[in-house]
Design a protein around this motif. Sequence first.
Motif, PDB file in Angstrom:
ATOM      1  N   GLU A 200       0.830  -1.205   0.000  1.00 57.89           N
ATOM      2  CA  GLU A 200       0.000   0.000   0.000  1.00 57.89           C
ATOM      3  C   GLU A 200       0.867   1.259   0.000  1.00 57.89           C
ATOM      4  O   GLU A 200       1.875   1.333   0.696  1.00 57.89           O
ATOM      5  CB  GLU A 200      -0.911   0.010   1.236  1.00 57.89           C
ATOM      6  N   GLY A 201       0.475   2.239  -0.799  1.00 53.14           N
ATOM      7  CA  GLY A 201       1.159   3.529  -0.799  1.00 53.14           C
ATOM      8  C   GLY A 201       2.494   3.545  -1.489  1.00 53.14           C
ATOM      9  O   GLY A 201       3.227   4.524  -1.399  1.00 53.14           O
ATOM     10  N   VAL A 202       2.849   2.455  -2.176  1.00 53.10           N
ATOM     11  CA  VAL A 202       4.130   2.362  -2.852  1.00 53.10           C
ATOM     12  C   VAL A 202       3.893   2.320  -4.365  1.00 53.10           C
ATOM     13  O   VAL A 202       3.003   1.610  -4.835  1.00 53.10           O
ATOM     14  CB  VAL A 202       4.899   1.090  -2.421  1.00 53.10           C
ATOM     15  N   VAL A 203       4.678   3.087  -5.109  1.00 60.21           N
ATOM     16  CA  VAL A 203       4.614   3.018  -6.574  1.00 60.21           C
ATOM     17  C   VAL A 203       5.652   1.998  -7.029  1.00 60.21           C
ATOM     18  O   VAL A 203       6.852   2.199  -6.832  1.00 60.21           O
ATOM     19  CB  VAL A 203       4.891   4.386  -7.223  1.00 60.21           C
ATOM     20  N   PRO A 204       5.228   0.896  -7.638  1.00 60.33           N
ATOM     21  CA  PRO A 204       6.182  -0.123  -8.064  1.00 60.33           C
ATOM     22  C   PRO A 204       6.770   0.205  -9.432  1.00 60.33           C
ATOM     23  O   PRO A 204       6.110   0.782 -10.303  1.00 60.33           O
ATOM     24  CB  PRO A 204       5.318  -1.388  -8.125  1.00 60.33           C
ATOM     25  N   ILE A 205       8.026  -0.177  -9.621  1.00 61.17           N
ATOM     26  CA  ILE A 205       8.712   0.014 -10.895  1.00 61.17           C
ATOM     27  C   ILE A 205       9.317  -1.317 -11.301  1.00 61.17           C
ATOM     28  O   ILE A 205      10.114  -1.899 -10.563  1.00 61.17           O
ATOM     29  CB  ILE A 205       9.834   1.065 -10.783  1.00 61.17           C
ATOM     30  N   ALA A 206       8.916  -1.826 -12.463  1.00 59.14           N
ATOM     31  CA  ALA A 206       9.508  -3.041 -13.016  1.00 59.14           C
ATOM     32  C   ALA A 206      10.506  -2.618 -14.086  1.00 59.14           C
ATOM     33  O   ALA A 206      10.124  -2.007 -15.081  1.00 59.14           O
ATOM     34  CB  ALA A 206       8.430  -3.944 -13.610  1.00 59.14           C
ATOM     35  N   SER A 207      11.774  -2.920 -13.862  1.00 59.43           N
ATOM     36  CA  SER A 207      12.840  -2.528 -14.786  1.00 59.43           C
ATOM     37  C   SER A 207      13.309  -3.746 -15.576  1.00 59.43           C
ATOM     38  O   SER A 207      13.600  -4.795 -15.003  1.00 59.43           O
ATOM     39  CB  SER A 207      14.014  -1.932 -14.008  1.00 59.43           C
ATOM     40  N   PHE A 208      13.376  -3.607 -16.904  1.00 59.28           N
ATOM     41  CA  PHE A 208      13.832  -4.677 -17.793  1.00 59.28           C
ATOM     42  C   PHE A 208      15.139  -4.234 -18.438  1.00 59.28           C
ATOM     43  O   PHE A 208      15.192  -3.176 -19.075  1.00 59.28           O
ATOM     44  CB  PHE A 208      12.792  -4.964 -18.874  1.00 59.28           C
ATOM     45  N   ALA A 209      16.193  -5.037 -18.272  1.00 60.44           N
ATOM     46  CA  ALA A 209      17.501  -4.606 -18.757  1.00 60.44           C
ATOM     47  C   ALA A 209      18.360  -5.798 -19.156  1.00 60.44           C
ATOM     48  O   ALA A 209      18.130  -6.932 -18.736  1.00 60.44           O
ATOM     49  CB  ALA A 209      18.224  -3.788 -17.683  1.00 60.44           C
ATOM     50  N   ASP A 210      19.350  -5.493 -19.985  1.00 56.31           N
ATOM     51  CA  ASP A 210      20.380  -6.442 -20.402  1.00 56.31           C
ATOM     52  C   ASP A 210      21.704  -5.905 -19.865  1.00 56.31           C
ATOM     53  O   ASP A 210      21.991  -4.718 -19.997  1.00 56.31           O
ATOM     54  CB  ASP A 210      20.404  -6.520 -21.935  1.00 56.31           C
ATOM     55  N   TYR A 211      22.528  -6.772 -19.278  1.00 57.99           N
ATOM     56  CA  TYR A 211      23.768  -6.311 -18.652  1.00 57.99           C
ATOM     57  C   TYR A 211      24.739  -5.671 -19.644  1.00 57.99           C
ATOM     58  O   TYR A 211      25.596  -4.890 -19.245  1.00 57.99           O
ATOM     59  CB  TYR A 211      24.464  -7.472 -17.931  1.00 57.99           C
ATOM     60  N   TYR A 212      24.601  -5.986 -20.930  1.00 55.03           N
ATOM     61  CA  TYR A 212      25.550  -5.454 -21.909  1.00 55.03           C
ATOM     62  C   TYR A 212      24.923  -4.429 -22.850  1.00 55.03           C
ATOM     63  O   TYR A 212      25.497  -4.094 -23.882  1.00 55.03           O
ATOM     64  CB  TYR A 212      26.212  -6.619 -22.664  1.00 55.03           C
ATOM     65  N   CYS A 213      23.762  -3.932 -22.468  1.00 57.94           N
ATOM     66  CA  CYS A 213      23.136  -2.798 -23.153  1.00 57.94           C
ATOM     67  C   CYS A 213      23.697  -1.522 -22.538  1.00 57.94           C
ATOM     68  O   CYS A 213      23.550  -1.294 -21.339  1.00 57.94           O
ATOM     69  CB  CYS A 213      21.623  -2.868 -22.982  1.00 57.94           C
TER      70      CYS A 213
END
Length: 254
Positions: free
Chosen positions: A94-107
Amino acid sequence: MADRRTLLLMLVAGGAVAGGFRVLPSLFEGLPEFEPLDDPPGFRRVAGGSVSSGFNPFAGLSVGGSEETPARVSPDSLHADLCSHLFRTAARSEGVVPIASFADYYCPYCRVQTKRLSELGSELGPEVAIEWHELPLLGETSILAARAALAAKRQDAYVAFHESLLTSPFRANAEYLSLLSERIGVDHDRLIADMESESVSRELEISAALSRLFAFVGTPAMVVGRTVIQGEISDRTLRRIISLEREEGWSSVC
């Protein structure tokens, strides 16, 4: 003398106004335009900056790393519990804005944005919750690094591996992972076994399926509440989106 003083003040004032016109647009930069998504419903998209793209995100993610074995998680199968797959435990906070981050280690763009996102998360503290998704698009080395990071998570060493892989100039290989395991203090034999485990493969497949569901064309990519972002994005814009998600109630999509 008075006329010269008046003229000087007018020139100074004029310069300040001209400078203001250059600065004010950045200070009051508006939010980008949102494009509603038909699927998944309730989400919206905004374009960012540069991305690194590669091959099919399902390739090479099965147990054993065979690129010919199809992934077993389809995008459609995620709809029933989408927020839990996307945000994990943050979906229930509750009360938290979630962030899903998608990444490649060599980008290269991911390395910059992940660092900035980590710093922003530390600054905002309990206001946001960041979930890191491995999306290895740039070849076998990226897949190896992603598997190693998720295997390290099984030994509570994800953060250490994650940061090391992001900042190292070296590409992941068997020797590097052995040295990294020793330096961080994880069981290397267990790490290698977990890298090929069913649970690591499924975690990668879910992230790949999410990327297909949100039509990501490369990395970095993010989902902030109900806002889908493709590419790099400025800290200023990201902060404004976080505030907007909190004000509007992002959890309506869950």
